[in-house]
Enzyme design. Structure first.
Site, short mmCIF file in Angstrom:
data_model
loop_
_atom_site.label_atom_id
_atom_site.label_comp_id
_atom_site.label_asym_id
_atom_site.label_seq_id
_atom_site.Cartn_x
_atom_site.Cartn_y
_atom_site.Cartn_z
CE1 TYR A 12 -3.92 -12.30 -3.48
CE2 TYR A 12 -1.59 -12.78 -3.72
CZ TYR A 12 -2.90 -13.10 -3.98
OH TYR A 12 -3.19 -14.21 -4.73
N GLY A 13 -2.29 -6.84 0.08
CA GLY A 13 -1.47 -5.98 0.94
C GLY A 13 -1.98 -5.79 2.35
CB CYS A 52 1.70 -8.67 -6.64
SG CYS A 52 1.13 -8.26 -4.98
CB THR A 82 1.76 -7.41 -1.39
OG1 THR A 82 1.37 -6.04 -1.24
CG2 THR A 82 1.47 -8.17 -0.11
CB CYS A 127 2.03 -0.94 -4.73
SG CYS A 127 0.33 -1.44 -5.06
CB THR A 128 1.09 -3.36 -9.77
OG1 THR A 128 0.34 -3.94 -8.70
CG2 THR A 128 2.09 -4.33 -10.32
CG HIS A 129 -3.00 -0.68 -7.61
ND1 HIS A 129 -2.63 -1.99 -7.51
CD2 HIS A 129 -4.34 -0.69 -7.71
CE1 HIS A 129 -3.71 -2.75 -7.54
NE2 HIS A 129 -4.77 -1.99 -7.67
#
Lengths: 249, 249
Positions: free
Chosen positions: A24-25, A55, A57, A168-170
């Site tokens: 999405y970002g 998320c 974003t 960001c989740t990552h």
């Protein structure tokens, strides 16, 4: 998902990963909002009592519209990470790492300034981190990951933040690598969001009976097979075949 | 688009970029095929006389299904790049750079072996190249781009291909950087596809009158504003405000 399961063992968790349309970002605010509303509509059809927008974003761009349209509470990462950052900072210098869309929105920055008008906030877009992480570049000694982090983080080192928000989740997957370049306290959005979710459920008397053993179900928009690698990377609990493909939009 | 416009000045070109759902190269074959069929249906509603699948991933995964469902000719990159590679190779050792989905499909590899059973083919997935290119890492002296290319291309240097197929529309933007590591002849899918398109139009007497000045129209699925940066990077002709947003799927 991992932290929620740990904090809320009695709750049934329904996960939706829009794997056919990530990331999405890199998209416009209009498209992110459209996708996020479709995601929420799917979850509401599953009769959820609360929605967590994990998320960064979607939280930064679409949360107001999601709240306008949702009959149940919607928790995003913006307020939880801002609160956690304010509690943790001593020099009132806070940096935010996020996708292009998250940083462009300034949503976390605004929330921090709202809570602490004296805070200085620096938003840093890190667009290569999601592809690097999804391709398994996690090892703190990996030369490519190090070079990308050095390029990004050199923009904030002189600014001397004592708190850095992983927006960001990552990004928590490369926490160790990030800490090689910056000794600030890192705020993990998953942790912050799970705590606020727990608190909100208690406050609103929405918690399940403690005797209930919570189940987890995973929905994805690309194929189940396509999700397996990412699931292992992120979820840290066996998905036990409880993954189903759905079509949105 | 750039090469087609140059080769076919009398043709009207309708471009569709599924910018709300890219990249395709990380998705499952099922999802890529579903998206590609939706893309083709949109183009057919514009009454096109021929469809060019410029995307290496969609060409490799979805071309058979697209051809089954399309009443007009469908040209993908697979046959054109395979033919160009066979014509160019002298040692019959050919490498293919592509997305994960393109390499996994083995479509280009199969086509080369069909045309030249003696050929040796090595497919190399390069998943970080699309995000690097979209984030502007194009300069052959850029350290991050160089390190990523070194990591990928070290897998084929000992294999000594004399031809390397750039199996993704993005890769020609880093041709100069690639040639620092490998002296093989590079096959640009855009060039190969445009030539076959030209030839197909002539053979089927589908060419416009030479007096006609071809127009270009651009459709995108994310916002027009979101497309501007990428358009400048790739198209090399002014888009003159002829960009419109459409919704697919």
């Amino acid at each position: 998902m991992k932290v929620l399961r740990h904090l809320l063992p009695s709750e049934d968790l329904i996960y939706l990963g829009d794997t056919a349309r990530v990331p999405y970002g890199t998209r416009s605010s209009e498209t992110i909002t459209r996708f996020a509303l479709q995601d929420a509509q799917f979850l509401l059809r599953q009769d959820v009592k609360l929605i967590v927008v994990a998320c960064g974003t979607a939280s930064s761009i679409a949360i107001d519209e999601l709240r306008r349209q949702s009959p149940v509470p919607v928790i995003g990462i913006v307020e939880p990470v801002a609160q956690a950052a304010i509690q943790a900072t001593q020099n009132h210098r806070i940096a935010i790492l996020g996708t292009n869309a998250t940083i462009r929105s300034r949503a976390i920055e605004r929330e921090i300034r709202h809570l602490d008008p004296a805070a200085q906030v620096h938003g840093l877009p890190c667009p290569l981190l999601v592809p690097l992480i999804e391709n398994g570049y996690l090892d703190p000694s990996n030369a490519i990951l190090r070079m990308v982090l050095h390029e990004y983080l050199s923009n904030i080192i002189n600014y001397k933040p004592d708190v850095v928000i992983l927006g960001c989740t990552h990004y928590p997957l490369v926490s160790a690598a990030i800490q090689q370049y910056i000794s600030a306290r890192l705020i993990d959005s998953g942790q912050a969001v799970a705590q606020v979710t727990h608190q909100t459920l208690c406050e609103r008397s929405l918690c399940n009976d403690k005797a209930h053993k919570g189940k987890s179900i995973y929905y994805v928009t690309d194929t189940v097979a396509n999700f397996t690698g990412i699931a292992e990377l992120f979820l840290g609990e066996p998905t036990d075949g409880q993954i189903r493909q759905v079509e949105l939009g």
